[in-house]
Design a protein around this motif. Structure first.
Motif, PDB file in Angstrom:
ATOM      1  N   SER A   1      -0.972   5.331  10.062  1.00 39.54           N
ATOM      2  CA  SER A   1       0.424   5.283   9.618  1.00 39.54           C
ATOM      3  C   SER A   1       1.172   6.517  10.113  1.00 39.54           C
ATOM      4  CB  SER A   1       0.492   5.225   8.093  1.00 39.54           C
ATOM      5  OG  SER A   1       1.830   5.353   7.661  1.00 39.54           O
ATOM      6  N   LEU A   2       2.329   6.289  10.747  1.00 42.63           N
ATOM      7  CA  LEU A   2       3.146   7.380  11.262  1.00 42.63           C
ATOM      8  C   LEU A   2       4.426   7.586  10.453  1.00 42.63           C
ATOM      9  CD1 LEU A   2       2.911   6.805  15.129  1.00 42.63           C
ATOM     10  CD2 LEU A   2       1.464   8.206  13.679  1.00 42.63           C
ATOM     11  N   THR A   3       4.510   6.948   9.306  1.00 39.79           N
ATOM     12  CA  THR A   3       5.777   6.972   8.558  1.00 39.79           C
ATOM     13  C   THR A   3       6.206   8.378   8.177  1.00 39.79           C
ATOM     14  OG1 THR A   3       4.510   6.527   6.547  1.00 39.79           O
ATOM     15  CG2 THR A   3       5.536   4.639   7.655  1.00 39.79           C
ATOM     16  N   THR A   4       5.237   9.262   7.943  1.00 40.61           N
ATOM     17  CA  THR A   4       5.592  10.636   7.571  1.00 40.61           C
ATOM     18  C   THR A   4       5.709  11.555   8.788  1.00 40.61           C
ATOM     19  OG1 THR A   4       3.272  11.243   7.256  1.00 40.61           O
ATOM     20  CG2 THR A   4       4.469  10.416   5.335  1.00 40.61           C
TER      21      THR A   4
ATOM     22  N   LEU B   1       0.452   3.235  14.235  1.00 45.32           N
ATOM     23  CA  LEU B   1      -0.144   3.424  15.557  1.00 45.32           C
ATOM     24  C   LEU B   1      -1.496   2.719  15.577  1.00 45.32           C
ATOM     25  CD1 LEU B   1      -0.512   4.769  18.371  1.00 45.32           C
ATOM     26  CD2 LEU B   1      -1.446   6.764  17.154  1.00 45.32           C
ATOM     27  N   GLU B   2      -1.663   1.794  16.496  1.00 53.91           N
ATOM     28  CA  GLU B   2      -2.936   1.086  16.655  1.00 53.91           C
ATOM     29  C   GLU B   2      -3.771   1.826  17.695  1.00 53.91           C
ATOM     30  OE1 GLU B   2      -4.005  -1.530  15.037  1.00 53.91           O
ATOM     31  OE2 GLU B   2      -2.202  -2.229  14.000  1.00 53.91           O
TER      32      GLU B   2
ATOM     33  N   ARG C   1      -7.248   1.919  19.666  1.00 51.74           N
ATOM     34  CA  ARG C   1      -8.397   1.092  19.995  1.00 51.74           C
ATOM     35  C   ARG C   1      -9.689   1.888  19.806  1.00 51.74           C
ATOM     36  NH1 ARG C   1      -5.744  -0.565  25.637  1.00 51.74           N
ATOM     37  NH2 ARG C   1      -4.938   1.535  25.271  1.00 51.74           N
ATOM     38  N   ALA C   2     -10.805   1.191  19.908  1.00 51.50           N
ATOM     39  CA  ALA C   2     -12.095   1.873  19.806  1.00 51.50           C
ATOM     40  C   ALA C   2     -12.149   3.014  20.824  1.00 51.50           C
ATOM     41  CB  ALA C   2     -13.221   0.874  20.062  1.00 51.50           C
ATOM     42  N   ASP C   3     -12.637   4.177  20.391  1.00 53.40           N
ATOM     43  CA  ASP C   3     -12.856   5.319  21.291  1.00 53.40           C
ATOM     44  C   ASP C   3     -11.592   5.708  22.048  1.00 53.40           C
ATOM     45  OD1 ASP C   3     -15.785   5.308  20.828  1.00 53.40           O
ATOM     46  OD2 ASP C   3     -15.728   3.432  21.966  1.00 53.40           O
ATOM     47  N   GLU C   4     -10.444   5.613  21.407  1.00 50.08           N
ATOM     48  CA  GLU C   4      -9.196   5.947  22.093  1.00 50.08           C
ATOM     49  C   GLU C   4      -8.561   7.196  21.490  1.00 50.08           C
ATOM     50  OE1 GLU C   4      -5.049   3.882  23.679  1.00 50.08           O
ATOM     51  OE2 GLU C   4      -5.870   3.199  21.751  1.00 50.08           O
ATOM     52  N   GLY C   5      -8.023   8.022  22.370  1.00 43.49           N
ATOM     53  CA  GLY C   5      -7.180   9.125  21.957  1.00 43.49           C
ATOM     54  C   GLY C   5      -5.827   8.990  22.621  1.00 43.49           C
ATOM     55  N   VAL C   6      -4.777   9.403  21.924  1.00 39.69           N
ATOM     56  CA  VAL C   6      -3.440   9.348  22.503  1.00 39.69           C
ATOM     57  C   VAL C   6      -2.707  10.657  22.232  1.00 39.69           C
ATOM     58  CG1 VAL C   6      -3.208   6.836  22.322  1.00 39.69           C
ATOM     59  CG2 VAL C   6      -2.401   8.291  20.446  1.00 39.69           C
TER      60      VAL C   6
ATOM     61  N   GLU D   1      -3.295   8.985   7.376  1.00 42.76           N
ATOM     62  CA  GLU D   1      -3.062   7.859   6.482  1.00 42.76           C
ATOM     63  C   GLU D   1      -3.180   6.580   7.300  1.00 42.76           C
ATOM     64  OE1 GLU D   1       0.714   8.342   4.653  1.00 42.76           O
ATOM     65  OE2 GLU D   1       0.236  10.292   3.776  1.00 42.76           O
ATOM     66  N   GLY D   2      -3.748   5.563   6.684  1.00 40.68           N
ATOM     67  CA  GLY D   2      -3.921   4.297   7.392  1.00 40.68           C
ATOM     68  C   GLY D   2      -5.089   3.531   6.831  1.00 40.68           C
ATOM     69  N   ASP D   3      -5.750   2.718   7.679  1.00 32.62           N
ATOM     70  CA  ASP D   3      -6.880   1.928   7.196  1.00 32.62           C
ATOM     71  C   ASP D   3      -8.115   2.814   7.034  1.00 32.62           C
ATOM     72  OD1 ASP D   3      -7.917   2.301   9.729  1.00 32.62           O
ATOM     73  OD2 ASP D   3      -7.451   0.289  10.434  1.00 32.62           O
ATOM     74  N   ASP D   4      -9.211   2.190   6.557  1.00 28.18           N
ATOM     75  CA  ASP D   4     -10.420   2.963   6.268  1.00 28.18           C
ATOM     76  C   ASP D   4     -10.934   3.700   7.502  1.00 28.18           C
ATOM     77  OD1 ASP D   4     -10.330   2.204   3.659  1.00 28.18           O
ATOM     78  OD2 ASP D   4     -11.880   0.633   3.826  1.00 28.18           O
ATOM     79  N   THR D   5     -10.932   3.023   8.650  1.00 29.76           N
ATOM     80  CA  THR D   5     -11.423   3.665   9.871  1.00 29.76           C
ATOM     81  C   THR D   5     -10.581   4.884  10.204  1.00 29.76           C
ATOM     82  OG1 THR D   5     -12.284   1.589  10.751  1.00 29.76           O
ATOM     83  CG2 THR D   5     -11.893   3.352  12.334  1.00 29.76           C
ATOM     84  N   ALA D   6      -9.262   4.744  10.083  1.00 30.49           N
ATOM     85  CA  ALA D   6      -8.381   5.867  10.396  1.00 30.49           C
ATOM     86  C   ALA D   6      -8.682   7.058   9.496  1.00 30.49           C
ATOM     87  CB  ALA D   6      -6.934   5.440  10.265  1.00 30.49           C
ATOM     88  N   ARG D   7      -8.822   6.828   8.210  1.00 29.33           N
ATOM     89  CA  ARG D   7      -9.053   7.935   7.268  1.00 29.33           C
ATOM     90  C   ARG D   7     -10.401   8.594   7.509  1.00 29.33           C
ATOM     91  NH1 ARG D   7      -6.694   4.179   3.766  1.00 29.33           N
ATOM     92  NH2 ARG D   7      -8.726   3.622   2.892  1.00 29.33           N
TER      93      ARG D   7
END
Length: 541
Positions: free
Chosen positions: A501-504, A527-528, A530-535, A466-472
């Motif tokens: 979105s990390l709310t859930t 959670l933001e 960045r481009a090409d980022e994994g966490v 869940e989140g912005d268009d890029t996230a989905r």
């Protein structure tokens, strides 16, 4: 560090590292890697954090297919050293708690193997039936329409005896007849020979091809074939591959392994998941410990496709089956060339956090790429047989880049394949102490995986993003958990930022980012990425 739960074997907890011996380290100045060279680099592998090395073939061979044409299954090619060198390598590896996996090539031998020399000498030779011989078709041509993986017919006419023999690869690689009990007994004895020398397991070459249709029926045409596809894909392998009886052979091999302590078997199998799963066998008749899962090698690199594939794979795994993943090998283009350097970092995090056993390919940990090979330096017989089609495998087999010296620290002379143009910048020495290097990322990933059982043996749960268009559209997320310890892995496959979105899911602390610059940061709510980022986020209880 979370306490390691009991009950999982080394090959389930550990990480396998494939070495292409010709290209890892030359110790004697002939431009080709060898066993003593590998021994000299074992401390590097320990420091990297892997658990087992898999060696591509090192047996005596005319090298028509660089060792996959075996002339003696129970010795070492002088190019790589001696049996004493091999024994020393195994002993040194075991002292460092590293396991050793050998490539086993049971489908075919070299045409220079004594068995085949006998087999082709006459139709009544005792070893005639050790290989697959057939009379010509009525028109004098091949017995059926089966094709070689390396181009052309899979049949070669032998004028001495007036029959054709089968070779699913080069004509110098005749296929063994695994329906013959004598072949079965001889090859199982080969396995015991190496197991008795301390080998911890085998990677079994082309496991799904070992048994062919007893009636040698023609394969049907492939309606999906088009120019540019592999030549053998003109037909569907209905009768030349994945035959039901192959499972009896694999189960036989497994029984040999199970008569030793904690040995394992990886099967090279290029099949759809529903058929791949059969190679685990059943609890009553187990087969391969790990039928290789090549999805990450073959799929388009996008979050949605990979998420769906992970879900399908997990759903189809039998209860007794342990998963595995791989990004590349000696037959496939390097991951950094396929997806670019930025996404290769994301791919590293994916490989080392998915549920199951990961297999790394040498040099990927420093971001090695495919190396263009000038026509006069081409070595691969596949490229020579089918020139200009882009199927050659030399580009991903080039020498390991150790340092910036004249031959990259691999050799004191010109290597057997060219070095990358950027090897003076892209090498182990340059990256070892560089905090943001690819090598530093791999080492931290491997350290975290080893210290946190949730990332090696924990459960896998896909997360609906869940989140912005890029996230989905472009973020793959999942949770790994064991004994209440949870980690969220979120990977951005896009070259622009994404807000997740990390709310859930809950809040947590970033344990590791592919950008290596925000470990320890607290995240909650959003959670933001960045481009090409994994966490990797350690979630709060």
């Amino acid at each position: 560090m979370t306490k390691q739960p009991a009950g999982h074997l080394w090959w389930q907890r550990g990480v396998i590292y494939q070495i292409y011996p010709r290209s890892f380290q030359d110790s004697n100045g002939d431009g080709v890697g060898d066993l003593r060279g590998i021994r000299s680099r074992l401390d590097y592998l320990v420091d990297l954090g892997i658990d087992a090395i898999w060696l591509s073939p090192i047996f005596p061979s005319p090298m028509a297919d660089f060792g996959y044409d075996v002339a003696d299954y129970c010795d070492i090619h002088p190019l790589f050293g001696t049996l004493a060198d091999f024994d020393a390598l195994v002993a040194d590896a075991h002292r460092r708690n590293l396991k050793v996996i050998l490539d086993f090539v049971p489908n075919h031998t070299s045409d220079q193997h004594p068995w085949f020399i006998e087999s082709r000498s006459s139709r009544d030779n005792p070893k005639r039936d050790w290989y697959i011989w057939r009379d010509p078709a009525p028109d004098g041509g091949p017995p059926n329409n089966w094709l070689s993986y390396f181009g052309g017919s899979a049949w070669e006419y032998d004028a001495t005896t007036g029959q054709y023999y089968l070779h699913l690869f080069l004509k110098e690689q005749p296929d063994l007849n695994w329906r013959n009990p004598q072949v079965q007994a001889a090859m199982l004895d080969v396995m015991r020979f190496w197991l008795d020398r301390g080998v911890d397991g085998f990677r079994v070459d082309v496991m799904w091809l070992m048994i062919k249709d007893a009636q040698f029926r023609d394969n049907p045409p492939n309606p999906a074939w088009k120019p540019g596809m592999m030549p053998h894909m003109r037909i569907l392998e209905a009768w030349s591959a994945d035959q039901p009886e192959v499972h009896q052979i694999v189960a036989m091999m497994r029984r040999v392994l199970d008569s030793y302590d904690e040995r394992m078997m990886v099967g090279e199998i290029y099949l759809p998941y529903d058929r791949l799963m059969h190679y685990y066998g059943t609890p009553e008749s187990p087969e391969a410990h790990l039928p290789f899962n090549f999805a990450l090698v073959l799929l388009p690199w996008d979050a949605h496709t990979i998420a769906q594939t992970i879900a399908a794979y997990e759903a189809l795994l039998p209860p007794h089956g342990w998963p595995n993943w791989v990004l590349g090998n000696h037959d496939q283009p390097r991951i950094a060339s396929r997806v670019g350097e930025a996404q290769a970092r994301v791919a590293a995090m994916l490989l080392l956090t998915l549920r199951g056993t990961p297999t790394m390919y040498y040099g990927d940990e420093i971001g090695m790429r495919n190396v263009p090979i000038p026509p006069d330096r081409v070595q691969d017989p596949f490229e020579k047989n089918v020139p200009g089609e882009g199927h050659g495998r030399d580009p991903q087999r080039t020498p390991m880049q150790w340092d910036a010296s004249e031959y990259a620290g691999f050799s004191k002379v010109q290597p057997w394949l060219p070095l990358a143009d950027d090897y003076r910048q892209r090498n182990v020495a340059a990256q070892r102490n560089a905090p943001h290097s690819m090598l530093s990322l791999y080492r931290r990933l491997l350290t975290l995986r080893r210290s946190e059982p949730a990332l090696s043996i924990g459960s896998y749960q896909a997360i609906a993003v869940e989140g912005d268009d890029t996230a989905r559209q472009s973020v793959l997320a999942f949770v790994r958990e064991v004994n209440g310890c949870r980690f969220l892995v979120a990977l951005n496959f896009a070259s622009h930022p994404a807000r997740l979105s990390l709310t859930t899911i809950g809040e947590g602390t970033i344990a590791l980012s592919t950008h290596l610059d925000r470990g320890g940061s607290t995240v909650q709510g959003d959670l933001e990425l960045r481009a090409d980022e994994g966490v990797i986020i350690a979630l709060a209880p």
